[in-house]
Design an enzyme around this catalytic site. Structure first.
Site, short mmCIF file in Angstrom:
data_model
loop_
_atom_site.label_atom_id
_atom_site.label_comp_id
_atom_site.label_asym_id
_atom_site.label_seq_id
_atom_site.Cartn_x
_atom_site.Cartn_y
_atom_site.Cartn_z
N TYR A 88 0.86 -1.19 0.00
CA TYR A 88 0.00 0.00 0.00
C TYR A 88 0.90 1.25 0.00
CZ TYR A 88 -3.50 3.33 1.64
OH TYR A 88 -4.32 4.42 1.76
N ASN A 122 1.62 3.82 1.71
CA ASN A 122 2.46 4.31 2.82
C ASN A 122 3.41 3.26 3.38
OD1 ASN A 122 0.88 2.62 4.31
ND2 ASN A 122 -0.12 4.20 5.53
N LYS A 123 3.52 2.12 2.73
CA LYS A 123 4.33 1.04 3.30
C LYS A 123 5.82 1.18 2.93
CE LYS A 123 1.03 -1.10 5.50
NZ LYS A 123 -0.06 -0.14 5.38
N THR A 124 6.64 0.28 3.51
CA THR A 124 8.10 0.44 3.37
C THR A 124 8.58 0.29 1.92
OG1 THR A 124 8.26 -1.88 3.95
CG2 THR A 124 8.67 -0.27 5.72
N ILE A 125 7.92 -0.57 1.15
CA ILE A 125 8.02 -0.48 -0.31
C ILE A 125 6.60 -0.51 -0.82
CG2 ILE A 125 10.30 -1.60 -0.48
CD1 ILE A 125 8.84 -3.97 -1.90
#
Ligand SMILES: Cc1ncc(COP(=O)(O)O)c(C=O)c1O
Length: 390
Positions: A187, A189-192
């Site tokens: 998603y 806002n995730k880390t990738i």
């Protein structure tokens, strides 16, 4: 007030455009070779036998629970301190969540919490384990009494929600290589990220086959196979009423480019977390997040602080004041046992969830993103200190 430091930032300055162009030029916009490549490279990265790309982590969680055989009436452990997706999938299958507390410092379920919960609910079928904020829960330990051992001894299936935990490690192995099913989120806002998207990893061939089939309508061949194999493309069978959860190649193109930068992003987040831990350690109104894994093994998706009871400012006012000074924040999470649906259906569970309640009353997530400038980190810390000293 203009926002000086946003809560998060998306970085797409690698090969994203190049790979998207390749997809568009190929004429294959749905699930095809880029998705296959993303699956192969992701599986290799985490050290799993199989990876299956889907259009969200929620889809991966749903497919994973289905493949583990969770059925109507089953009881499933899940932390209350999580995003609603972790528990809604239990309801998709007609099973019932039992909300567990978490450790106050790390905000993950511990072997001790799990063992106590099993004493109370010996008939539970499955555990959904959330690696909150990117901190790996204790799946294994030196005493051979980690969460995986306990689940095995008690015949409890385990599904890991690693929406926050890529790349995260426990010892020398990545999350995604331990249990039967691990689910990741891409998603925005995730880390990738791939905008929307998810990945399920497993070492179990049967689970992989079931997930792949259910990902695309319960059809026994995927589209890529239908158009690349020697068998006629029109010929397929439906073996179950499946879902439409496949990942398109444009999405996989973004994911592939992000995967190339995953460790660079993680390292940069680690630098932000290290800065906060150093510069906020003497603020007596705050309990800072604690890492029980080496910082290099933490995905640092979130950096949370908990405002203590004795603080003169309430949590909500603290967030307002930070916002007035241009600092973006968030709250992870209003716990699920406090949400209307679960409260109405399962009653008030707060007495069992002491740490979760304490975290919820005071928790704030601070800005953390790759390549955050030192002046931005300093501004966040100085602003917090000035608000709390007023
Ligand atoms: C812990 C957790 N699990 C699952 C999800 C669902 O991820 P997705 O939006 O990819 O479905 C999220 C999303 O924020 C999450 O934080």
């Amino acid at each position: 007030m203009i926002q000086k430091v946003p809560f998060c930032k998306v970085l797409c300055d690698g090969n994203e455009l190049k790979y998207i162009t390749e997809v568009i030029e190929s004429g294959w916009l749905t699930t095809a070779s880029k998705t296959k490549k993303f699956e192969d490279q992701f599986a290799e990265y985490v050290g799993a036998e199989y990876a299956c790309a889907v259009n969200s982590c929620t889809a991966a969680l749903h497919l994973g629970l289905d493949a583990l055989g969770v059925k109507p009436g089953d009881k499933v452990f899940v932390p209350s301190l999580t995003f609603t997706a972790s528990a809604e999938v239990i309801r998709y299958l007609g099973a019932d969540p039992i909300f567990l507390d978490v450790d106050y410092d790390t905000k993950v379920i511990t072997p001790e919490i799990l063992e106590k919960a099993i004493e109370k609910h010996p008939d539970v079928a499955c555990l959904i384990l959330v690696h909150y904020g990117g901190h790996a829960a204790e799946l294994i330990n030196d005493a051979n009494h980690g969460i995986l051992d306990i689940c095995k001894q008690n015949n409890i299936k385990i599904l890991e929600d690693a929406a926050h935990a890529f790349p995260a490690k426990l010892g020398d192995r990545f999350i995604g290589s331990f249990g039967d099913v691990t689910c990741f989120s891409f998603y925005a806002n995730k880390t990738i990220t791939s905008g929307e998207g998810g990945m399920l990893t497993t070492n179990n061939e049967e689970i992989f086959k079931r997930v792949k089939t259910m990902r695309l309508h319960g059809i026994n061949r995927d589209v890529w196979d239908r158009f690349t194999s020697d068998k006629p493309s029109w010929e397929y069978d439906v073996v179950a009423p499946g879902f439409k959860y496949n990942m398109p190649d444009v999405t996989a193109a973004i994911g592939l480019a992000q995967l190339e930068r995953a460790e660079v992003f993680r390292k940069s987040r680690e630098e932000v977390a290290t800065y906060y831990l150093e510069h906020l350690k003497d603020v007596k109104e705050l309990d800072l997040t604690v890492s029980k894994v080496p910082y290099k093994d933490h995905a640092w998706h979130l950096f949370t602080v908990v405002l203590r009871d004795q603080s003169k400012v309430t949590r909500n006012r603290f967030i307002e004041l930070l916002s007035e000074k241009g600092v973006g924040t968030s709250v992870h999470y209003k716990p699920l046992h406090r949400m209307t649906y679960y409260k109405n259906k399962y009653g008030d569970r707060s007495a069992d969830l002491i740490n979760t309640e304490k975290i919820w009353q005071g928790t704030v997530s601070l800005p953390i993103f790759p390549f955050m400038k030192e002046e931005e980190m300093k501004y966040v810390c100085d602003t917090i200190k000035s608000i709390l000293s007023e």
